[in-house]
Design a protein around this motif. Structure first.
Motif, PDB file in Angstrom:
ATOM      1  N   THR A  80       0.678  -1.156   0.127  1.00 16.83           N
ATOM      2  CA  THR A  80       0.080   0.110  -0.122  1.00 16.83           C
ATOM      3  C   THR A  80       1.030   1.358   0.072  1.00 16.83           C
ATOM      4  OG1 THR A  80      -0.152  -0.142   2.573  1.00 16.83           O
ATOM      5  CG2 THR A  80      -1.933  -1.056   1.016  1.00 16.83           C
ATOM      6  N   SER A  81       2.104   1.240   0.562  1.00 17.06           N
ATOM      7  CA  SER A  81       2.970   2.335   0.698  1.00 17.06           C
ATOM      8  C   SER A  81       3.366   2.757  -0.698  1.00 17.06           C
ATOM      9  CB  SER A  81       4.098   2.111   1.566  1.00 17.06           C
ATOM     10  OG  SER A  81       5.100   1.437   0.873  1.00 17.06           O
ATOM     11  N   ARG A  82       3.128   1.766  -1.684  1.00 17.16           N
ATOM     12  CA  ARG A  82       3.515   1.967  -2.913  1.00 17.16           C
ATOM     13  C   ARG A  82       2.435   2.540  -3.933  1.00 17.16           C
ATOM     14  NH1 ARG A  82       9.029  -0.181  -2.466  1.00 17.16           N
ATOM     15  NH2 ARG A  82       9.102   0.747  -0.555  1.00 17.16           N
ATOM     16  N   GLY A  83       1.457   2.593  -3.169  1.00 14.98           N
ATOM     17  CA  GLY A  83      -0.017   3.251  -3.948  1.00 14.98           C
ATOM     18  C   GLY A  83      -1.015   2.514  -4.162  1.00 14.98           C
ATOM     19  N   VAL A  84      -0.825   1.034  -3.920  1.00 12.28           N
ATOM     20  CA  VAL A  84      -2.028   0.101  -4.100  1.00 12.28           C
ATOM     21  C   VAL A  84      -2.798   0.134  -3.367  1.00 12.28           C
ATOM     22  CG1 VAL A  84      -2.157  -2.288  -4.446  1.00 12.28           C
ATOM     23  CG2 VAL A  84      -0.214  -1.345  -5.504  1.00 12.28           C
ATOM     24  N   SER A  85      -4.071   0.190  -3.244  1.00  6.53           N
ATOM     25  CA  SER A  85      -5.314   0.099  -2.229  1.00  6.53           C
ATOM     26  C   SER A  85      -5.161  -1.106  -1.544  1.00  6.53           C
ATOM     27  CB  SER A  85      -6.425   0.289  -2.980  1.00  6.53           C
ATOM     28  OG  SER A  85      -6.966  -0.939  -3.473  1.00  6.53           O
ATOM     29  N   PRO A  86      -5.456  -1.016  -0.181  1.00  4.39           N
ATOM     30  CA  PRO A  86      -5.366  -2.257   0.535  1.00  4.39           C
ATOM     31  C   PRO A  86      -6.336  -3.503  -0.060  1.00  4.39           C
ATOM     32  CG  PRO A  86      -6.022  -0.410   1.951  1.00  4.39           C
ATOM     33  CD  PRO A  86      -6.025   0.053   0.493  1.00  4.39           C
TER      34      PRO A  86
ATOM     35  N   THR B 229       0.820  -2.056 -11.482  1.00  3.99           N
ATOM     36  CA  THR B 229      -0.332  -1.750 -10.868  1.00  3.99           C
ATOM     37  C   THR B 229      -0.202  -0.809  -9.946  1.00  3.99           C
ATOM     38  OG1 THR B 229      -0.665  -4.348 -10.762  1.00  3.99           O
ATOM     39  CG2 THR B 229      -2.008  -3.077  -9.207  1.00  3.99           C
ATOM     40  N   ALA B 230       1.004  -0.737  -9.349  1.00  2.00           N
ATOM     41  CA  ALA B 230       1.240   0.665  -8.158  1.00  2.00           C
ATOM     42  C   ALA B 230       1.246   1.752  -9.080  1.00  2.00           C
ATOM     43  CB  ALA B 230       2.590   0.344  -7.565  1.00  2.00           C
ATOM     44  N   LEU B 231       1.883   1.942  -9.948  1.00  2.00           N
ATOM     45  CA  LEU B 231       1.725   3.282 -10.858  1.00  2.00           C
ATOM     46  C   LEU B 231       0.509   3.491 -11.196  1.00  2.00           C
ATOM     47  CD1 LEU B 231       3.511   5.365 -12.096  1.00  2.00           C
ATOM     48  CD2 LEU B 231       3.895   4.132 -14.165  1.00  2.00           C
ATOM     49  N   ASN B 232      -0.255   2.793 -11.850  1.00  2.00           N
ATOM     50  CA  ASN B 232      -1.657   2.981 -12.153  1.00  2.00           C
ATOM     51  C   ASN B 232      -2.634   3.452 -10.951  1.00  2.00           C
ATOM     52  OD1 ASN B 232      -1.553   3.041 -14.848  1.00  2.00           O
ATOM     53  ND2 ASN B 232      -1.429   0.422 -14.994  1.00  2.00           N
ATOM     54  N   ALA B 233      -2.314   2.448  -9.749  1.00  2.00           N
ATOM     55  CA  ALA B 233      -3.313   2.737  -8.672  1.00  2.00           C
ATOM     56  C   ALA B 233      -2.836   4.173  -8.111  1.00  2.00           C
ATOM     57  CB  ALA B 233      -3.046   1.626  -7.769  1.00  2.00           C
TER      58      ALA B 233
ATOM     59  N   ASP C  47     -16.566   4.092  -8.122  1.00  2.00           N
ATOM     60  CA  ASP C  47     -17.231   2.926  -8.056  1.00  2.00           C
ATOM     61  C   ASP C  47     -16.302   1.673  -8.589  1.00  2.00           C
ATOM     62  OD1 ASP C  47     -20.345   4.345  -8.159  1.00  2.00           O
ATOM     63  OD2 ASP C  47     -19.097   3.731  -6.614  1.00  2.00           O
ATOM     64  N   GLU C  48     -15.762   2.161  -9.667  1.00  2.00           N
ATOM     65  CA  GLU C  48     -15.285   1.043 -10.670  1.00  2.00           C
ATOM     66  C   GLU C  48     -13.851   0.907 -10.065  1.00  2.00           C
ATOM     67  OE1 GLU C  48     -15.365   2.508 -14.600  1.00  2.00           O
ATOM     68  OE2 GLU C  48     -17.356   2.451 -14.788  1.00  2.00           O
ATOM     69  N   GLY C  49     -13.145   1.620  -9.068  1.00  2.00           N
ATOM     70  CA  GLY C  49     -11.907   1.578  -8.850  1.00  2.00           C
ATOM     71  C   GLY C  49     -11.356   0.269  -8.228  1.00  2.00           C
ATOM     72  N   PHE C  50     -12.216  -0.496  -7.631  1.00  2.00           N
ATOM     73  CA  PHE C  50     -11.431  -1.850  -7.336  1.00  2.00           C
ATOM     74  C   PHE C  50     -11.717  -3.113  -8.197  1.00  2.00           C
ATOM     75  CE2 PHE C  50     -12.117  -0.018  -3.059  1.00  2.00           C
ATOM     76  CZ  PHE C  50     -10.637   0.326  -2.858  1.00  2.00           C
ATOM     77  N   GLU C  51     -12.474  -2.586  -9.416  1.00  2.00           N
ATOM     78  CA  GLU C  51     -12.836  -3.608 -10.484  1.00  2.00           C
ATOM     79  C   GLU C  51     -11.512  -4.254 -11.076  1.00  2.00           C
ATOM     80  OE1 GLU C  51     -16.258  -5.059 -10.990  1.00  2.00           O
ATOM     81  OE2 GLU C  51     -16.337  -4.375  -9.099  1.00  2.00           O
ATOM     82  N   THR C  52     -10.278  -3.186 -11.226  1.00  2.00           N
ATOM     83  CA  THR C  52      -9.554  -3.601 -11.946  1.00  2.00           C
ATOM     84  C   THR C  52      -8.485  -4.709 -11.303  1.00  2.00           C
ATOM     85  OG1 THR C  52      -9.429  -1.271 -12.404  1.00  2.00           O
ATOM     86  CG2 THR C  52      -7.404  -2.502 -13.312  1.00  2.00           C
TER      87      THR C  52
ATOM     88  N   VAL D  43      -1.367   3.182 -17.650  1.00  2.00           N
ATOM     89  CA  VAL D  43      -0.299   2.747 -18.236  1.00  2.00           C
ATOM     90  C   VAL D  43      -0.393   1.374 -18.843  1.00  2.00           C
ATOM     91  CG1 VAL D  43       2.227   2.926 -18.140  1.00  2.00           C
ATOM     92  CG2 VAL D  43       0.868   4.532 -16.879  1.00  2.00           C
ATOM     93  N   GLY D  44      -0.277   1.150 -20.076  1.00  2.00           N
ATOM     94  CA  GLY D  44      -0.518  -0.061 -20.682  1.00  2.00           C
ATOM     95  C   GLY D  44       0.865  -1.010 -20.331  1.00  2.00           C
ATOM     96  N   VAL D  45       0.631  -2.040 -20.577  1.00  2.00           N
ATOM     97  CA  VAL D  45       1.739  -3.227 -20.505  1.00  2.00           C
ATOM     98  C   VAL D  45       3.242  -2.833 -21.385  1.00  2.00           C
ATOM     99  CG1 VAL D  45       2.403  -5.627 -20.921  1.00  2.00           C
ATOM    100  CG2 VAL D  45       0.287  -5.215 -20.047  1.00  2.00           C
ATOM    101  N   ALA D  46       2.982  -2.697 -22.558  1.00  2.00           N
ATOM    102  CA  ALA D  46       3.866  -2.281 -23.491  1.00  2.00           C
ATOM    103  C   ALA D  46       4.499  -1.137 -23.077  1.00  2.00           C
ATOM    104  CB  ALA D  46       3.349  -2.075 -24.801  1.00  2.00           C
TER     105      ALA D  46
END
Lengths: 404, 320
Positions: free
Chosen positions: A360-366, B138-142, B165-170, B182-185
């Motif tokens: 989470t400290s890297r920005g990922v939600s819990p 994932t971290a960068l996008n999140a 609402d869609e936040g956690f759907e990914t 940011v896409g994979v490539a």
């Protein structure tokens, strides 16, 4: 101790099921004996820890759940041309000798109450016969259950130096009857000399269902039986997956994955019997429990007196996502031959808070961090699954559950 | 994949943030927990390098963990403010005036990250089954998504609520979920470039996050993550421990690049002068018993190297 006897189960019902399938007398007799045995035999063993039976099968209301004549399902049974994949009725008509030789030879119909019930009442099933030297992939069995109860039987016979990959999926149909349901399955695998069977089973029945399944294989000389067992659905599952290594140089791998949430309960037995020389077993199970789900795992590696040069490995890991979920794991190693290399381990744990903070400290939600940790937790099991389609299906089901 | 530059609007942008610790008191978050911080005052601005030194147990790591939001500590007094300036997240990211100062103690760790705070852990976690590539993308996008939410949610825009609402759907196993990602490539290119800069073997990209990494590899990986997430303020907790001289050089180059290219402000916690030969601090602070006892320029670090901490302690007591 005797178990409950069904007031509403009759010999006539069993005769009707058997008659509809045009079964020979010996098969009818086997069924009737199983029915009669219900009066005297007990439920399968369940894990007991002090003061507690983890799975109470006696509590199930079989009187209501079992409705043998009103069975309904959607079934696909397909395979390549050089393999016979037959519905039970056709197998009875075309392969009576094969059935006579193998039916009930590995799983004794009267082994316990639930095997006997399944033997007496099964109305559907599949026989897969792989002739000598044939290599077959892509045998698929799909069962969509629509009735109150469904009793299923599967027999796999591979002749010398053949191989087969079988994927079986169980689910509940959208127009299934409402309320609690009972699914019961016995699978027997007879792997001939130097043959190889890969049997994947993905159980995703509705969560008002109960299921009992017993899958057991007999591996001849240099034969391999690999099981993959995925459990996602049902309210309660009692499952055994096991291999008898009866031939020299035979091998087995049993890979399991489960993910329980809400009030689901999984009771999983994994067993291997080493009964010949130079045999190898690898048992790997990983599971997750969330909400108030419970899991109980028992793994047994039984090394017989004549099992020289045995290699046997077992590991089980359960991850609990909630404080209210429960898990018990008991790996057992019984060694009667000292010429054995073996290991067994089991762990039950929760998500590491330091891991979570790191992510989470890297920005990922819990929530996303938790999901990634769970998917990562299953990776060692996924890596053992050689069948891409099975792995992808299982990953999809796990992701669905995580998105919950 | 569109990969329009606006998704990476802070790339190459000079940061202008300021982190301010005011009178920070904290204790271990448990019944009768020990008090560790007794009034820490410290300011780190983007583009500056601060070294935080001090003996074991003086509160350096605790300070770092509290900035990141570690639940093991409870702040009993004081505040940690993050001041942002217009343009801090790139030219086309509007930071309204009433959202330029945040008390980050009110925020979750991932929200702090979204605002540009980064902690390099002294002991980075080993995460089995999650590849570096998957995690970092994932971290960068999140982070970008969370930042949008932090600045949008009170403005009452319709689409902002929908996005939440869609936040956690990914799911990380799925491809790009919306056009802001940011896409994979595109990510592969960024990752490859940053890894080359840090002299890291390309094979790390497909390994599981820190799993089986040596101590030095983990530290290198922390700097890599900072380079990718482009924080305004990076707190590096003993990034130099367990490094051989070659890797120390790589890590030091990485830290200097954070400052020089992106303008990241660095708070570097260390026991040793050694890394400061490669990463020259603008300011050096000595922490004793949960307070900043003395601050100075780079010469202070050299004095500490020669004379230890006792003279600072004596000086403080004399003044008191």
């Amino acid at each position: 101790m005797s178990t409950q006897v069904h007031a509403n189960l009759t010999e006539e019902q069993v005769r009707e099921i058997s008659g509809n399938l045009d079964e020979p007398d010996w098969l009818l007799e086997t069924r009737l004996e199983a029915l009669e045995a219900l009066e005297t035999i007990d439920m399968p063993d369940v894990i007991r820890t002090p003061g507690r039976d983890w799975t109470n099968l006696h509590e199930l209301d079989f009187e209501t759940l079992v409705d043998p004549l009103n069975w309904a399902e959607e079934k696909d049974q397909v395979g390549p041309d050089d393999v016979e994949v037959l519905p039970w009725g056709e197998a009875v008509a075309e392969h009576e000798e094969l059935l006579k030789e193998h039916f009930g030879s590995i799983v004794d119909p009267q082994e316990n109450y639930l095997t006997a019930l399944s033997t007496a009442l099964f109305s559907t099933g599949t026989v897969i016969y792989v002739p000598e030297g044939v290599d077959a992939e892509d045998v698929t069995i799909r069962t969509e259950m629509n009735s109150r109860s469904l009793f299923n039987y599967t027999l796999v016979v591979t002749e010398e130096s053949s191989s087969v990959t079988i994927l079986e999926r169980q689910s509940t149909g959208s127009d299934a009857v409402d309320g609690e349901k009972y699914y019961s399955a016995i699978v027997e695998v007879i792997a001939g000399e130097n043959s190889s069977v890969q049997y994947g089973s993905l159980q995703n029945l509705s969560e008002d269902s109960y299921s009992f399944s017993c899958k057991r294989g007999d591996a001849d000389t240099y034969a391999t039986i690999d099981w993959i067992e995925g459990n996602i659905g049902t309210q309660l599952t009692k499952s055994e997956v096991s291999t008898e290594l009866n031939g020299d140089g035979s091998e087995t791998q049993i890979v399991g994955a489960f993910f329980g949430h809400d009030e689901q309960h999984f009771d999983l037995d994994v067993k291997v019997w080493h009964r010949a020389e130079h045999t190898t077993a690898d048992l790997v199970t990983r599971g997750v429990t969330d909400d108030t789900a419970r899991s109980v795992y028992e793994g047994v590696q039984d090394v017989g007196r004549d099992a020289w040069d045995t290699s046997s490995y077992q590991r089980e890991n359960t991850l609990m996502l909630s404080d209210e979920s429960e898990a018990d794991a008991s790996p057992k190693l019984i060694i009667n031959n000292h010429d054995t290399e073996a290991s067994h381990s089991a762990t039950v744990g929760q998500i590491d808070q330091e891991d979570l903070l790191y992510m989470t400290s890297r920005g990922v939600s819990p929530r996303l961090a938790r999901n990634m940790l769970v998917e990562g937790f299953f990776v060692p099991v996924m890596e053992e699954i050689a069948v891409d389609e099975f792995r992808e299906d299982l990953e999809e089901l796990i992701q669905q559950r995580l998105r919950g | 994949m569109t990969g329009t530059p606006h998704t990476l609007h802070d790339r190459g942008n000079r940061k202008m943030a300021r982190l301010q610790l005011n009178n920070l008191h904290a204790e271990v978050a448990e019944e009768g927990g020990e008090q560790i911080l007794r009034g820490v005052d410290l300011e780190v601005e983007s583009g500056e390098i601060h070294a935080l030194m001090g003996p074991n147990g003086s509160g350096k790591s605790t300070t770092a963990k509290i900035i990141a939001g570690h639940p093991a500590y409870e702040v009993t007094e004081g505040e940690v403010l993050l001041h942002l300036e217009e343009g801090d997240f790139g030219e086309d990211f509007d930071i309204p005036e009433d959202k330029r100062t945040w008390d980050i103690l009110d925020l979750e760790p991932n929200e702090r990250a979204a605002l540009g705070i980064f902690l390099a852990f002294q002991y980075p976690a080993e995460i089995e089954g999650v590849t570096m590539t998957n995690f970092l993308r994932t971290a960068l996008n999140a982070k970008l998504e969370e930042r949008d939410e932090l600045f949008e949610d009170e403005e009452g825009e319709d689409d902002a609520a929908e996005e939440e609402d869609e936040g956690f759907e990914t799911s990380p196993m799925e491809g790009p979920a919306d056009d802001g990602e940011v896409g994979v490539a595109e990510f592969q290119e960024i990752l490859q470039e940053k890894m080359e800069q840090l002299d890291m073997d390309a094979k790390f990209a497909q390994r599981y996050l820190n799993a089986g990494f040596s101590g030095g590899e983990k530290k290198q990986n922390e700097v890599l993550q900072a380079a990718i997430l482009e924080p305004s303020i990076a707190v590096l907790d003993e990034i130099d421990s367990g490094l051989d001289i070659d890797r120390l050089q790589d890590v030091a180059n990485g830290i200097n690049a954070l400052r020089d290219v992106q303008g990241t402000g660095v708070l570097q916690i260390t026991h040793y002068q050694r890394i400061l030969d490669y990463v020259e601090p603008d300011h050096v602070h000595v922490m004793l018993d949960g307070e900043i006892a003395k601050s100075g320029g780079p010469e202070l670090a050299e004095q500490l190297e020669d004379k230890g901490y006792d003279w600072v302690r004596e000086e403080v007591y004399e003044t008191a």
